[in-house]
Write a protein that holds these residues in place. Structure first.
Motif, PDB file in Angstrom:
ATOM      1  N   ARG A   1       0.804  -1.222   0.000  1.00 25.38           N
ATOM      2  CA  ARG A   1       0.000   0.000   0.000  1.00 25.38           C
ATOM      3  C   ARG A   1       0.837   1.272   0.000  1.00 25.38           C
ATOM      4  O   ARG A   1       0.313   2.367   0.239  1.00 25.38           O
ATOM      5  CB  ARG A   1      -0.946  -0.016   1.204  1.00 25.38           C
ATOM      6  CG  ARG A   1      -2.032  -1.079   1.103  1.00 25.38           C
ATOM      7  CD  ARG A   1      -3.092  -0.913   2.171  1.00 25.38           C
ATOM      8  NE  ARG A   1      -2.627  -1.306   3.493  1.00 25.38           N
ATOM      9  CZ  ARG A   1      -2.691  -2.545   3.963  1.00 25.38           C
ATOM     10  NH1 ARG A   1      -3.191  -3.526   3.203  1.00 25.38           N
ATOM     11  NH2 ARG A   1      -2.274  -2.835   5.177  1.00 25.38           N
ATOM     12  N   GLY A   2       2.126   1.168  -0.277  1.00 30.17           N
ATOM     13  CA  GLY A   2       2.947   2.369  -0.323  1.00 30.17           C
ATOM     14  C   GLY A   2       4.374   2.094   0.124  1.00 30.17           C
ATOM     15  O   GLY A   2       4.784   0.946   0.300  1.00 30.17           O
ATOM     16  N   SER A   3       5.130   3.146   0.299  1.00 30.35           N
ATOM     17  CA  SER A   3       6.545   3.036   0.627  1.00 30.35           C
ATOM     18  C   SER A   3       6.879   3.881   1.853  1.00 30.35           C
ATOM     19  O   SER A   3       6.179   4.842   2.184  1.00 30.35           O
ATOM     20  CB  SER A   3       7.415   3.488  -0.555  1.00 30.35           C
ATOM     21  OG  SER A   3       7.227   2.646  -1.674  1.00 30.35           O
ATOM     22  N   ALA A   4       7.965   3.497   2.498  1.00 34.68           N
ATOM     23  CA  ALA A   4       8.479   4.250   3.644  1.00 34.68           C
ATOM     24  C   ALA A   4       9.974   4.394   3.487  1.00 34.68           C
ATOM     25  O   ALA A   4      10.648   3.497   2.953  1.00 34.68           O
ATOM     26  CB  ALA A   4       8.142   3.537   4.952  1.00 34.68           C
ATOM     27  N   ARG A   5      10.490   5.539   3.939  1.00 36.12           N
ATOM     28  CA  ARG A   5      11.929   5.784   3.903  1.00 36.12           C
ATOM     29  C   ARG A   5      12.402   6.226   5.285  1.00 36.12           C
ATOM     30  O   ARG A   5      11.673   6.900   6.014  1.00 36.12           O
ATOM     31  CB  ARG A   5      12.270   6.855   2.870  1.00 36.12           C
ATOM     32  CG  ARG A   5      12.087   6.420   1.421  1.00 36.12           C
ATOM     33  CD  ARG A   5      12.242   7.596   0.481  1.00 36.12           C
ATOM     34  NE  ARG A   5      11.138   8.540   0.652  1.00 36.12           N
ATOM     35  CZ  ARG A   5      11.191   9.820   0.293  1.00 36.12           C
ATOM     36  NH1 ARG A   5      12.293  10.338  -0.221  1.00 36.12           N
ATOM     37  NH2 ARG A   5      10.138  10.607   0.462  1.00 36.12           N
ATOM     38  N   TRP A   6      13.636   5.841   5.599  1.00 32.59           N
ATOM     39  CA  TRP A   6      14.234   6.230   6.876  1.00 32.59           C
ATOM     40  C   TRP A   6      15.690   6.560   6.637  1.00 32.59           C
ATOM     41  O   TRP A   6      16.433   5.755   6.068  1.00 32.59           O
ATOM     42  CB  TRP A   6      14.094   5.090   7.890  1.00 32.59           C
ATOM     43  CG  TRP A   6      14.677   5.406   9.237  1.00 32.59           C
ATOM     44  CD1 TRP A   6      14.564   6.568   9.929  1.00 32.59           C
ATOM     45  CD2 TRP A   6      15.461   4.527  10.061  1.00 32.59           C
ATOM     46  NE1 TRP A   6      15.232   6.491  11.123  1.00 32.59           N
ATOM     47  CE2 TRP A   6      15.791   5.245  11.242  1.00 32.59           C
ATOM     48  CE3 TRP A   6      15.900   3.212   9.927  1.00 32.59           C
ATOM     49  CZ2 TRP A   6      16.550   4.685  12.262  1.00 32.59           C
ATOM     50  CZ3 TRP A   6      16.656   2.652  10.947  1.00 32.59           C
ATOM     51  CH2 TRP A   6      16.971   3.380  12.104  1.00 32.59           C
ATOM     52  N   ASP A   7      16.092   7.755   7.069  1.00 32.12           N
ATOM     53  CA  ASP A   7      17.477   8.176   6.862  1.00 32.12           C
ATOM     54  C   ASP A   7      18.414   7.670   7.942  1.00 32.12           C
ATOM     55  O   ASP A   7      19.610   7.976   7.939  1.00 32.12           O
ATOM     56  CB  ASP A   7      17.567   9.709   6.763  1.00 32.12           C
ATOM     57  CG  ASP A   7      17.204  10.418   8.069  1.00 32.12           C
ATOM     58  OD1 ASP A   7      16.899   9.738   9.082  1.00 32.12           O
ATOM     59  OD2 ASP A   7      17.235  11.670   8.076  1.00 32.12           O
ATOM     60  N   GLY A   8      17.898   6.884   8.872  1.00 26.85           N
ATOM     61  CA  GLY A   8      18.711   6.326   9.942  1.00 26.85           C
ATOM     62  C   GLY A   8      18.816   7.207  11.164  1.00 26.85           C
ATOM     63  O   GLY A   8      19.373   6.786  12.181  1.00 26.85           O
ATOM     64  N   GLU A   9      18.271   8.424  11.088  1.00 25.31           N
ATOM     65  CA  GLU A   9      18.376   9.361  12.204  1.00 25.31           C
ATOM     66  C   GLU A   9      17.032   9.952  12.606  1.00 25.31           C
ATOM     67  O   GLU A   9      16.652   9.920  13.771  1.00 25.31           O
ATOM     68  CB  GLU A   9      19.344  10.500  11.843  1.00 25.31           C
ATOM     69  CG  GLU A   9      20.779  10.047  11.593  1.00 25.31           C
ATOM     70  CD  GLU A   9      21.458   9.521  12.846  1.00 25.31           C
ATOM     71  OE1 GLU A   9      21.005   9.838  13.958  1.00 25.31           O
ATOM     72  OE2 GLU A   9      22.453   8.765  12.709  1.00 25.31           O
ATOM     73  N   GLN A  10      16.305  10.506  11.630  1.00 26.69           N
ATOM     74  CA  GLN A  10      15.015  11.140  11.908  1.00 26.69           C
ATOM     75  C   GLN A  10      13.905  10.078  11.856  1.00 26.69           C
ATOM     76  O   GLN A  10      14.151   8.920  11.560  1.00 26.69           O
ATOM     77  CB  GLN A  10      14.743  12.251  10.888  1.00 26.69           C
ATOM     78  CG  GLN A  10      15.854  13.265  10.775  1.00 26.69           C
ATOM     79  CD  GLN A  10      16.166  13.965  12.086  1.00 26.69           C
ATOM     80  OE1 GLN A  10      15.254  14.381  12.794  1.00 26.69           O
ATOM     81  NE2 GLN A  10      17.452  14.088  12.415  1.00 26.69           N
ATOM     82  N   ASP A  11      12.669  10.512  12.120  1.00 28.77           N
ATOM     83  CA  ASP A  11      11.547   9.586  12.023  1.00 28.77           C
ATOM     84  C   ASP A  11      11.359   9.141  10.578  1.00 28.77           C
ATOM     85  O   ASP A  11      11.591   9.921   9.642  1.00 28.77           O
ATOM     86  CB  ASP A  11      10.262  10.254  12.505  1.00 28.77           C
ATOM     87  CG  ASP A  11      10.252  10.478  14.011  1.00 28.77           C
ATOM     88  OD1 ASP A  11      10.985   9.752  14.712  1.00 28.77           O
ATOM     89  OD2 ASP A  11       9.524  11.377  14.469  1.00 28.77           O
ATOM     90  N   PRO A  12      10.943   7.905  10.352  1.00 31.76           N
ATOM     91  CA  PRO A  12      10.687   7.461   8.978  1.00 31.76           C
ATOM     92  C   PRO A  12       9.541   8.248   8.348  1.00 31.76           C
ATOM     93  O   PRO A  12       8.665   8.773   9.039  1.00 31.76           O
ATOM     94  CB  PRO A  12      10.334   5.977   9.140  1.00 31.76           C
ATOM     95  CG  PRO A  12       9.913   5.820  10.558  1.00 31.76           C
ATOM     96  CD  PRO A  12      10.677   6.842  11.342  1.00 31.76           C
ATOM     97  N   VAL A  13       9.558   8.315   7.020  1.00 29.85           N
ATOM     98  CA  VAL A  13       8.554   9.065   6.260  1.00 29.85           C
ATOM     99  C   VAL A  13       7.839   8.105   5.331  1.00 29.85           C
ATOM    100  O   VAL A  13       8.479   7.348   4.586  1.00 29.85           O
ATOM    101  CB  VAL A  13       9.212  10.196   5.451  1.00 29.85           C
ATOM    102  CG1 VAL A  13       8.177  10.920   4.594  1.00 29.85           C
ATOM    103  CG2 VAL A  13       9.929  11.172   6.381  1.00 29.85           C
ATOM    104  N   CYS A  14       6.500   8.136   5.347  1.00 32.07           N
ATOM    105  CA  CYS A  14       5.698   7.300   4.455  1.00 32.07           C
ATOM    106  C   CYS A  14       5.069   8.170   3.373  1.00 32.07           C
ATOM    107  O   CYS A  14       4.761   9.342   3.606  1.00 32.07           O
ATOM    108  CB  CYS A  14       4.599   6.579   5.229  1.00 32.07           C
ATOM    109  SG  CYS A  14       5.205   5.408   6.454  1.00 32.07           S
ATOM    110  N   ASP A  15       4.861   7.586   2.186  1.00 33.62           N
ATOM    111  CA  ASP A  15       4.259   8.365   1.098  1.00 33.62           C
ATOM    112  C   ASP A  15       2.737   8.258   1.088  1.00 33.62           C
ATOM    113  O   ASP A  15       2.077   8.850   0.234  1.00 33.62           O
ATOM    114  CB  ASP A  15       4.841   7.951  -0.254  1.00 33.62           C
ATOM    115  CG  ASP A  15       4.540   6.510  -0.621  1.00 33.62           C
ATOM    116  OD1 ASP A  15       3.945   5.802   0.213  1.00 33.62           O
ATOM    117  OD2 ASP A  15       4.900   6.095  -1.735  1.00 33.62           O
TER     118      ASP A  15
END
Length: 368
Positions: free
Chosen positions: A254-268
């Motif tokens: 149902r979508g994607s999530a990204r995490w830069d390893g430091e901040q909170d993850p972001v979902c589209d």
């Protein structure tokens, strides 16, 4: 009165190993009110004494962790020794009736890890492995997002750093895979709530590398349920550094999530707010969870049986890199089980290993 009752006595522990990681554990133990540092052991007594002096108080020191535990009345050992000492130190502590919190990796090999799992089974003591990055609150948020996004398709981690450690890491055959990638492999199991099925891996050493072994790797793991986890990284990558946790991307139903390893993850796509993660992070969180598990009898995250598949991922990736072939994790576990049976010298531990008709089954039952 709040009805909470008196605070329980802190868990008295002996710290085994007073090198760089030992010093970090020393500080964490001193900062944790539920744990008391009763003694510090190191094969080089002056190193143990220097760590004890850093606490600013009188702490017993010696060269033998079990002897210190006996004289101080400690109930547990925090094993921060070098990897080659993990198996003998932890085995001795468990069979002496002590609970153990150990640094990653659980042991140098999966065979030794299975021996330790059996030793914990035989002794009835807790052996928990501290995978410090498993306790990152943002990783908990990524796991929660993964659960909301439906069936996972692909999870990827990119890791690019250029540390100059000196010492044993720069002499290892596969420094990135063996010493660092286990953090990401363990985290991938946690995020996907899935176990590894197979691995295909290629490694190389860039011409400017200061490592003797291959410092760069790309590994693809098939996970049960059908998802693929891909790890690509380098420990000799100047410029554009990632977080020590790496950079993550999840592609799901149902979508994607990204995490830069430091901040909170972001979902589209919108997902419900993640439940609160652990109040602590890193080794402080692992130490607190260990003390709570010893006190309550609960099974903590990182209990040895649950942790073994993370090391099996490392061993499968290394074997694939050496052979150029896809490697089944069950084959790694079967070979490790056979080797553990051949090498085991304690009769009760060997009998426990011999009673495992299925390695995965034994690990899953004990972990739960």
């Amino acid at each position: 009165m709040n009805g909470s009752g008196p605070r329980p006595e802190p868990l008295a522990v002996v710290l085994a190993g007073a090198g760089n990681m030992g010093r970090a554990w020393c500080a964490a133990i001193e900062a944790e009110p539920d744990v008391e540092l009763a003694g510090i052991a190191d094969i080089h007594r002056p190193t143990a004494q220097a760590a004890a002096d850093s606490t600013g108080r009188a702490v017993a020191v010696g060269t033998d962790a079990l002897a210190l535990a006996t004289t101080t009345g400690a109930r547990a050992v925090v094993n921060a020794t070098v990897p080659r000492a993990h198996h003998p130190v932890t085995t001795a502590a468990l069979l002496a009736g002590l609970d153990v919190l150990g640094e990653k990796p659980v042991a140098e090999t999966v065979a030794q890890a299975l021996s330790l799992a059996a030793a914990a089974q035989v002794s009835g003591r807790l052996f928990m492995v501290s995978q410090s990055r498993r306790w990152n609150p943002q990783l908990f948020a990524l796991r929660a997002a993964a659960a909301e996004l439906g069936a996972p398709g692909t999870l990827t981690t990119g890791f690019f750093r250029d540390p100059h450690f000196g010492g044993f890491r720069e002499r290892m055959a596969h420094p990135l895979l063996v010493d660092m990638a286990i953090h990401a492999f363990d985290s991938a199991r946690f995020v996907l709530d899935a176990e590894p099925v197979s691995a295909y891996c290629e490694t190389h050493n860039p011409p400017w590398s200061w490592y003797a072994g291959d410092a760069a790797a790309t590994a693809v793991f098939a996970m049960d349920g059908g998802a693929r986890y891909t790890y690509t990284g380098s420990w000799c990558s100047p410029g554009a550094q990632t977080s020590w946790n790496g950079e993550w991307r999840l592609s799901a139903e149902r979508g994607s999530a990204r995490w830069d390893g430091e901040q909170d993850p972001v979902c589209d796509v919108p997902v419900p707010a993640a439940p609160a993660g652990p109040a602590r992070s890193g080794i402080a969180a692992a130490l607190h969870a260990f003390a709570d598990a010893v006190r309550t009898g609960t099974v903590p995250m990182g209990e040895v049986h649950e942790n073994v598949p993370s090391l099996a991922m490392v061993e499968a990736a290394v074997r694939s890199a050496r052979t150029g072939q896809r490697v089944l994790v069950d084959d790694v576990l079967a070979a490790a089980h056979a080797e553990a049976l051949r090498a085991e010298t304690h009769p009760d531990v060997r009998d426990a290993l011999a009673g495992w008709s299925s390695v995965r089954g034994a690990l899953a039952v004990r972990a739960s």
